[in-house]
Scaffold this active site. Structure first.
Site, PDB file in Angstrom:
ATOM      1  N   ASP A  84       4.826 -84.672  70.084  1.00 48.97           N
ATOM      2  CA  ASP A  84       6.194 -84.958  69.659  1.00 48.97           C
ATOM      3  C   ASP A  84       6.944 -85.616  70.805  1.00 48.97           C
ATOM      4  OD1 ASP A  84       8.485 -85.082  68.130  1.00 48.97           O
ATOM      5  OD2 ASP A  84       8.855 -82.927  68.098  1.00 48.97           O
ATOM      6  N   LYS A  85       8.044 -86.240  70.437  1.00 50.61           N
ATOM      7  CA  LYS A  85       8.907 -86.917  71.409  1.00 50.61           C
ATOM      8  C   LYS A  85      10.335 -86.450  71.189  1.00 50.61           C
ATOM      9  CE  LYS A  85      12.000 -90.515  71.569  1.00 50.61           C
ATOM     10  NZ  LYS A  85      13.100 -90.780  70.606  1.00 50.61           N
ATOM     11  N   HIS A  86      11.081 -86.359  72.257  1.00 51.86           N
ATOM     12  CA  HIS A  86      12.493 -86.002  72.137  1.00 51.86           C
ATOM     13  C   HIS A  86      13.308 -86.909  73.045  1.00 51.86           C
ATOM     14  CE1 HIS A  86      15.707 -83.179  71.060  1.00 51.86           C
ATOM     15  NE2 HIS A  86      16.209 -83.514  72.230  1.00 51.86           N
ATOM     16  N   SER A  87      14.520 -87.229  72.588  1.00 55.26           N
ATOM     17  CA  SER A  87      15.405 -88.043  73.419  1.00 55.26           C
ATOM     18  C   SER A  87      16.705 -87.288  73.633  1.00 55.26           C
ATOM     19  CB  SER A  87      15.687 -89.365  72.705  1.00 55.26           C
ATOM     20  OG  SER A  87      16.910 -89.905  73.150  1.00 55.26           O
ATOM     21  N   THR A 124      18.324 -89.884  64.315  1.00 49.63           N
ATOM     22  CA  THR A 124      17.154 -90.455  63.649  1.00 49.63           C
ATOM     23  C   THR A 124      17.157 -90.201  62.139  1.00 49.63           C
ATOM     24  OG1 THR A 124      15.853 -90.316  65.649  1.00 49.63           O
ATOM     25  CG2 THR A 124      14.626 -90.370  63.599  1.00 49.63           C
ATOM     26  N   ARG A 172      28.158 -74.717  72.312  1.00 47.71           N
ATOM     27  CA  ARG A 172      28.179 -75.582  73.514  1.00 47.71           C
ATOM     28  C   ARG A 172      29.064 -76.789  73.258  1.00 47.71           C
ATOM     29  NH1 ARG A 172      22.253 -77.020  74.160  1.00 47.71           N
ATOM     30  NH2 ARG A 172      22.970 -78.495  75.731  1.00 47.71           N
ATOM     31  N   SER A 187      17.141 -75.449  75.014  1.00 48.09           N
ATOM     32  CA  SER A 187      17.414 -75.900  73.649  1.00 48.09           C
ATOM     33  C   SER A 187      16.286 -76.792  73.147  1.00 48.09           C
ATOM     34  CB  SER A 187      18.752 -76.649  73.628  1.00 48.09           C
ATOM     35  OG  SER A 187      18.930 -77.333  72.408  1.00 48.09           O
ATOM     36  N   LYS A 191      12.657 -75.385  70.471  1.00 52.03           N
ATOM     37  CA  LYS A 191      12.270 -75.967  69.178  1.00 52.03           C
ATOM     38  C   LYS A 191      10.843 -76.518  69.229  1.00 52.03           C
ATOM     39  CE  LYS A 191      16.232 -77.968  69.484  1.00 52.03           C
ATOM     40  NZ  LYS A 191      17.511 -78.699  69.395  1.00 52.03           N
ATOM     41  N   LYS A 192      10.480 -77.121  70.372  1.00 49.70           N
ATOM     42  CA  LYS A 192       9.121 -77.671  70.475  1.00 49.70           C
ATOM     43  C   LYS A 192       8.090 -76.551  70.545  1.00 49.70           C
ATOM     44  CE  LYS A 192      11.156 -81.534  70.515  1.00 49.70           C
ATOM     45  NZ  LYS A 192      11.238 -82.313  69.276  1.00 49.70           N
TER      46      LYS A 192
END
Ligand code: IUR
Length: 450
Positions: A84-87, A124, A172, A187, A191-192
């Site tokens: 997976d990828k996160h930004s 996204t 937050r 955070s 999730k990952k």
């Protein structure tokens, strides 16, 4: 833990002490169960924001948040290939739309779960929802079926995945504690970890339109993500990428889908392709599918060029509710057919360059703020986004402009842009007297596990 002890925990962090694993676990349990008051959570978040957390505390926080809900489970045969990828979020960031299917085309399984932020322009999922029929709501069982068919899915976060993060993230947002390195780390990684991926790449943005403005602060976050991710059993790497100018040339949901399609055809802006191949290359290397990040990037580029990434995208759309004929038209149709399918805003207004000059920068933040006002973003959870609102950059950084030459095309559904909006947009264009030049790379640095 008794309710009375929450103030003691807050006091401890407030005074700069470190919290024990059990203390962090009990706080997160209370957050999830709803027994800790909002004021107490806000105070703890601020104490963490001001005092920080060391790597062990951050790890305990990420673990406790991941354990606050259900974890996903995948077929044994996918082990090692789940990525997976996160930004951390940027203007014009449509990387996931091209990267997820390109990775699927390289043999990975990509169960991408995307949040729905309050950014100036959509996330996204908002972009994908510009496509008629697309459904972000998919159960774990449906995700598995989509991954079997298409190799990738992009879905919303279910209530059951890391519910503690949902509570903490919302608070937050309203307590000025978003930009805390341990809170961001926990955070993202909670999730990952619940998603049970083997490898993760994080695109950590820095610059004037990024959460962390300096390269140094972004590097620290990236190092924290890479170290804590590794301790959670996720092979994690990060890229530090510039976020001053919008990524690519298009901002706004529908326009970004069109630009992602160009990238999936091996075309489109160079900076978008650079980021997609760099992030994908890191992942292929991390999960053992390529001998180096550079070779992985080459493999990604081939998947964009040979049509296999585009086919995976079409399969994903079909599996996520888009009628097959629409998915076909979007992926194989002409630019005009694509536009017709996605719909177009009522008005397209070009802005002229105020004088001659070379484009030194196009500031993403003022552009995004105006697009937000025009309906491209959301202010409150639940607000709807107008997918047709957006802007196209007609020029690139380093290009020479003539006076009056159109440099930006704004797509909107109103009558006219207001004077203040025009002014804000014109101020986003920074001209200089330099000779024309090639824009520099987006990726400044990679952060790899030890
Ligand atoms: N994305 C997340 O999932 N969490 C965060 O804290 C940020 C981005 I910033």
């Amino acid at each position: 833990m008794a309710e009375g002890s929450i103030p003691a925990l807050i006091r401890k962090k407030r005074d700069g002490e470190r919290l024990q694993d059990e203390e962090i676990e009990s706080f997160v349990r209370g957050v999830t169960a709803g027994t800790v008051q909002e004021g107490q959570i806000g105070a703890m978040l601020m104490a963490i924001r001001l005092r920080g957390m060391d790597a062990a505390e951050t790890l305990a926080l990420a673990r406790a948040m991941a354990a606050s809900g259900r974890a996903l489970a995948w077929p044994e045969g996918w082990r090692g290939r789940l990525v997976d990828k996160h930004s951390t979020g940027g203007v014009g960031d449509k990387v996931s739309l091209a990267l997820a299917p390109a990775l699927a085309a390289c043999g990975c399984k990509v169960p991408m779960i995307s949040g729905r932020g309050l950014g100036h322009t959509g996330g996204t999922l908002d972009k994908l929802e510009a496509i008629p029929g697309f459904s972000a709501a998919q159960s774990p069982e449906q995700m598995r079926r989509i991954l079997e068919q298409a190799g990738c899915c992009i879905v919303g976060q279910s209530e059951e995945l890391a519910p503690a993060d949902r509570v903490l993230y919302a608070l937050r947002d309203v307590t000025a504690t978003v930009d805390s390195q341990p809170l961001v780390t926990a955070s993202i990684l909670s999730k990952k970890a619940a998603e049970k991926v083997s490898a993760l790449v994080v695109d950590v943005k820095f610059g004037s339109a990024a959460l962390f403005p300096t390269l140094e602060s972004a590097r620290q976050l990236a190092q924290s993500l890479v170290a804590v991710g590794g301790r959670l059993g996720i092979r994690t790497a990060a890229a530090l990428s510039r976020m001053d100018a919008p990524l690519g040339r298009c901002v706004g949901s529908s326009l970004e889908v069109l630009e992602a399609l160009q990238c999936l055809e091996g075309r489109g802006p160079a900076d978008l392709r650079e980021l997609v191949t760099a992030l994908g290359g890191l992942l292929l290397w991390q999960c053992g599918a390529a001998p180096s990040a550079a070779r992985g990037a080459g493999r990604l580029a081939r998947a964009l060029d040979d049509g296999s990434a585009l086919r995976a995208f079409e399969a994903m759309l079909g599996a996520q509710g888009v009628p097959p004929a629409s998915a076909r038209l979007l992926c194989a149709g002409s630019a005009a057919q694509r536009r017709r399918l996605l719909g177009q805003a009522a008005t397209r207004q070009d802005l002229p360059a105020p004088r001659a000059g070379t484009v030194q920068q196009v500031e993403a933040l003022p552009l995004a703020r105006v697009l937000h006002e025009l309906g491209a973003g959301r202010t409150r959870v639940g607000d709807t986004i107008n997918p047709r609102v957006g802007a196209e950059l007609l020029v690139s950084v380093g290009q020479r402009l003539q006076p009056g030459q159109p440099w930006l095309r704004v797509h909107h559904d109103g009558a006219e842009l207001g004077a203040a909006q025009r002014q804000a947009l014109q101020a986003a264009l920074a001209l200089c007297e330099d000779e024309p030049f090639e824009p520099g790379p987006r990726v400044a640095e990679l952060v790899l596990p030890r």
